[in-house]
Write a protein that holds these residues in place. Sequence first.
Motif, PDB file in Angstrom:
ATOM      1  N   ALA A 133       0.832  -1.209   0.000  1.00  7.34           N
ATOM      2  CA  ALA A 133       0.000   0.000   0.000  1.00  7.34           C
ATOM      3  C   ALA A 133       0.865   1.257   0.000  1.00  7.34           C
ATOM      4  N   ALA A 134       1.967   1.230   0.750  1.00  4.49           N
ATOM      5  CA  ALA A 134       2.856   2.393   0.808  1.00  4.49           C
ATOM      6  C   ALA A 134       3.493   2.645  -0.547  1.00  4.49           C
ATOM      7  N   TYR A 135       3.917   1.588  -1.219  1.00  5.37           N
ATOM      8  CA  TYR A 135       4.596   1.748  -2.503  1.00  5.37           C
ATOM      9  C   TYR A 135       3.624   2.225  -3.589  1.00  5.37           C
ATOM     10  N   VAL A 136       2.435   1.599  -3.642  1.00 10.45           N
ATOM     11  CA  VAL A 136       1.462   1.953  -4.684  1.00 10.45           C
ATOM     12  C   VAL A 136       0.929   3.366  -4.475  1.00 10.45           C
ATOM     13  N   SER A 137       0.600   3.709  -3.239  1.00 10.74           N
ATOM     14  CA  SER A 137       0.074   5.055  -2.971  1.00 10.74           C
ATOM     15  C   SER A 137       1.146   6.114  -3.214  1.00 10.74           C
ATOM     16  N   ASN A 138       2.393   5.787  -2.890  1.00 10.99           N
ATOM     17  CA  ASN A 138       3.502   6.713  -3.149  1.00 10.99           C
ATOM     18  C   ASN A 138       3.669   6.928  -4.658  1.00 10.99           C
ATOM     19  N   LEU A 139       3.532   5.871  -5.418  1.00  6.69           N
ATOM     20  CA  LEU A 139       3.622   5.965  -6.880  1.00  6.69           C
ATOM     21  C   LEU A 139       2.544   6.895  -7.433  1.00  6.69           C
ATOM     22  N   ALA A 140       1.340   6.798  -6.859  1.00  4.28           N
ATOM     23  CA  ALA A 140       0.231   7.634  -7.329  1.00  4.28           C
ATOM     24  C   ALA A 140       0.413   9.101  -6.961  1.00  4.28           C
ATOM     25  N   LEU A 141       1.314   9.388  -6.033  1.00  7.20           N
ATOM     26  CA  LEU A 141       1.499  10.771  -5.569  1.00  7.20           C
ATOM     27  C   LEU A 141       2.765  11.428  -6.108  1.00  7.20           C
ATOM     28  N   LEU A 142       3.401  10.811  -7.091  1.00  5.91           N
ATOM     29  CA  LEU A 142       4.670  11.331  -7.594  1.00  5.91           C
ATOM     30  C   LEU A 142       4.556  12.755  -8.143  1.00  5.91           C
ATOM     31  N   GLY A 143       3.409  13.098  -8.660  1.00  4.74           N
ATOM     32  CA  GLY A 143       3.250  14.437  -9.228  1.00  4.74           C
ATOM     33  C   GLY A 143       2.878  15.498  -8.212  1.00  4.74           C
ATOM     34  N   LYS A 144       2.850  15.131  -6.923  1.00  2.00           N
ATOM     35  CA  LYS A 144       2.397  16.058  -5.884  1.00  2.00           C
ATOM     36  C   LYS A 144       3.522  16.806  -5.179  1.00  2.00           C
ATOM     37  N   GLY A 145       4.779  16.516  -5.539  1.00  2.00           N
ATOM     38  CA  GLY A 145       5.870  17.229  -4.888  1.00  2.00           C
ATOM     39  C   GLY A 145       7.140  16.400  -4.813  1.00  2.00           C
ATOM     40  N   THR A 146       8.254  17.095  -4.588  1.00  2.00           N
ATOM     41  CA  THR A 146       9.551  16.412  -4.557  1.00  2.00           C
ATOM     42  C   THR A 146       9.687  15.476  -3.360  1.00  2.00           C
ATOM     43  N   GLY A 147       8.974  15.760  -2.282  1.00  2.00           N
ATOM     44  CA  GLY A 147       9.036  14.889  -1.113  1.00  2.00           C
ATOM     45  C   GLY A 147       8.547  13.495  -1.428  1.00  2.00           C
ATOM     46  N   TYR A 148       7.484  13.421  -2.214  1.00  2.00           N
ATOM     47  CA  TYR A 148       6.947  12.114  -2.596  1.00  2.00           C
ATOM     48  C   TYR A 148       7.904  11.399  -3.551  1.00  2.00           C
ATOM     49  N   VAL A 149       8.572  12.152  -4.395  1.00  2.00           N
ATOM     50  CA  VAL A 149       9.549  11.562  -5.311  1.00  2.00           C
ATOM     51  C   VAL A 149      10.714  10.966  -4.523  1.00  2.00           C
ATOM     52  N   ALA A 150      11.198  11.731  -3.545  1.00  2.00           N
ATOM     53  CA  ALA A 150      12.315  11.261  -2.729  1.00  2.00           C
ATOM     54  C   ALA A 150      11.941   9.998  -1.956  1.00  2.00           C
ATOM     55  N   LEU A 151      10.728   9.978  -1.413  1.00  2.00           N
ATOM     56  CA  LEU A 151      10.279   8.807  -0.658  1.00  2.00           C
ATOM     57  C   LEU A 151      10.143   7.590  -1.565  1.00  2.00           C
ATOM     58  N   PHE A 152       9.642   7.812  -2.775  1.00  2.00           N
ATOM     59  CA  PHE A 152       9.490   6.700  -3.725  1.00  2.00           C
ATOM     60  C   PHE A 152      10.859   6.156  -4.134  1.00  2.00           C
ATOM     61  N   LEU A 153      11.804   7.045  -4.348  1.00  2.00           N
ATOM     62  CA  LEU A 153      13.157   6.601  -4.703  1.00  2.00           C
ATOM     63  C   LEU A 153      13.797   5.826  -3.555  1.00  2.00           C
ATOM     64  N   LEU A 154      13.526   6.248  -2.331  1.00  2.00           N
ATOM     65  CA  LEU A 154      14.061   5.552  -1.164  1.00  2.00           C
ATOM     66  C   LEU A 154      13.483   4.135  -1.065  1.00  2.00           C
ATOM     67  N   GLN A 155      12.176   4.015  -1.248  1.00  2.00           N
ATOM     68  CA  GLN A 155      11.550   2.688  -1.228  1.00  2.00           C
ATOM     69  C   GLN A 155      12.094   1.814  -2.351  1.00  2.00           C
ATOM     70  N   SER A 156      12.197   2.389  -3.521  1.00  2.00           N
ATOM     71  CA  SER A 156      12.678   1.636  -4.684  1.00  2.00           C
ATOM     72  C   SER A 156      14.119   1.174  -4.479  1.00  2.00           C
ATOM     73  N   ALA A 157      14.919   2.032  -3.882  1.00  2.00           N
ATOM     74  CA  ALA A 157      16.319   1.677  -3.621  1.00  2.00           C
ATOM     75  C   ALA A 157      16.406   0.484  -2.675  1.00  2.00           C
ATOM     76  N   GLY A 158      15.523   0.466  -1.673  1.00  2.00           N
ATOM     77  CA  GLY A 158      15.517  -0.652  -0.733  1.00  2.00           C
ATOM     78  C   GLY A 158      15.176  -1.961  -1.413  1.00  2.00           C
ATOM     79  N   TYR A 159      14.155  -1.952  -2.249  1.00  2.00           N
ATOM     80  CA  TYR A 159      13.768  -3.182  -2.960  1.00  2.00           C
ATOM     81  C   TYR A 159      14.823  -3.574  -3.991  1.00  2.00           C
ATOM     82  N   LEU A 160      15.429  -2.576  -4.643  1.00  2.00           N
ATOM     83  CA  LEU A 160      16.480  -2.867  -5.618  1.00  2.00           C
ATOM     84  C   LEU A 160      17.683  -3.515  -4.934  1.00  2.00           C
ATOM     85  N   ALA A 161      18.027  -3.008  -3.755  1.00  2.00           N
ATOM     86  CA  ALA A 161      19.142  -3.585  -3.002  1.00  2.00           C
ATOM     87  C   ALA A 161      18.846  -5.032  -2.628  1.00  2.00           C
ATOM     88  N   ALA A 162      17.599  -5.306  -2.252  1.00  2.00           N
ATOM     89  CA  ALA A 162      17.220  -6.662  -1.868  1.00  2.00           C
ATOM     90  C   ALA A 162      17.320  -7.622  -3.041  1.00  2.00           C
TER      91      ALA A 162
END
Length: 380
Positions: free
Chosen positions: A301-330
Amino acid sequence: MIELVLLISLFMVFYVYGGYPVLAAALGLVAGRPVRKGSIEPMVTIVIAAYNEEDVIGATIENKLALDYPQDRLEIIVVSDGSTDRTDEIVGMYAVRNVRLIRQEPRAGKTSGLNLAIPQARGEIIVFSDANSLYAPSALRHLVANFADEEVGYVTGRMMYANPDGTTIGEGCSTYMRYENYLRVIESRIGSVVGVDGGVDAMRKRLYRPMNADQLPDFVQPLKVVEQGYRVVYEPEALLWEPSLKEAGDEYRMRVRVSLRAFWALFDMRKLLAPWHDPLFAWQLWSHKALRYLCFLFLVAAYVSNLALLGKGTGYVALFLLQSAGYLAAVTMPYLERTGKGCRLCTLARYFFLLNLAAAHAFGKFLRGEKQVIWTPRKG
């Protein structure tokens, strides 16, 4: 609405892994319930469930016979679950040393084996050991000392991995167990622990209740003890060594099996989740187990909702990149490890991902009504 979903999801992930331990620790400081330990020597029966364990069963029996405990107060029962190798033959060699073999035929799983063995045990205290579990010499005395407290019905010890060899899964296992053991220390202070190891556990025989063949004994039996009004406590001085799994596939299959049986255990013992039975333990059971196994839902839910909010500000972009980095590392950790570029943070990310993916897989099986009774024991 989407922002609320993201906020709640992130909060729940934090609460499950960080918030609950902090709150439980704080509660323990103001309302602790110390265990009144004593030097006692009741009759003890160690029960070992085994299936095709010829490689380790001899060493395990020798380990138990060498424990610092009076031999005339100790009995060992090995339940052979339809073994087809030399397990029965090896156990039979110890018959003259108060080791009994009970053969379960046809093969029916560990839980059925325990139901078969416990009524035949002579000990007032039952100790559960895996076929590859090696105890520290003083482990049994430390376990038993807790039963001097009449409120204690079940005691679990501390598992340590014998081969933390630097492999990704082995290190992940060890880190996870350190975290779980810390939680057990905290939970013991406030009443009862929610999760136990299974390989170094003890309980009062009179409190044992037969279980369904598909139920997870390491989870259901302690819950049945709590249901009867007794405490389940943690004894960190009762040490157990077991080999950790080195391959991700082995660890993943084990985690799916354990998670599936845990979902059924929570369903079968669901009345303990109701706050009117025991409000404190219900909170613990929800926080440590139910929400932990369902954490994958909050992660998705956190990842999908964050994806839907990418156009709402740089904070959401940064959070999405952080989540993506964690999964990419795994996902990429196995390749990084081969090149010598792996890192501890990546290792933890991978194990976190494995645990939650296994829980999601198991939840799907649970919703389809699948159950698992028998399996091939894991090998280190």
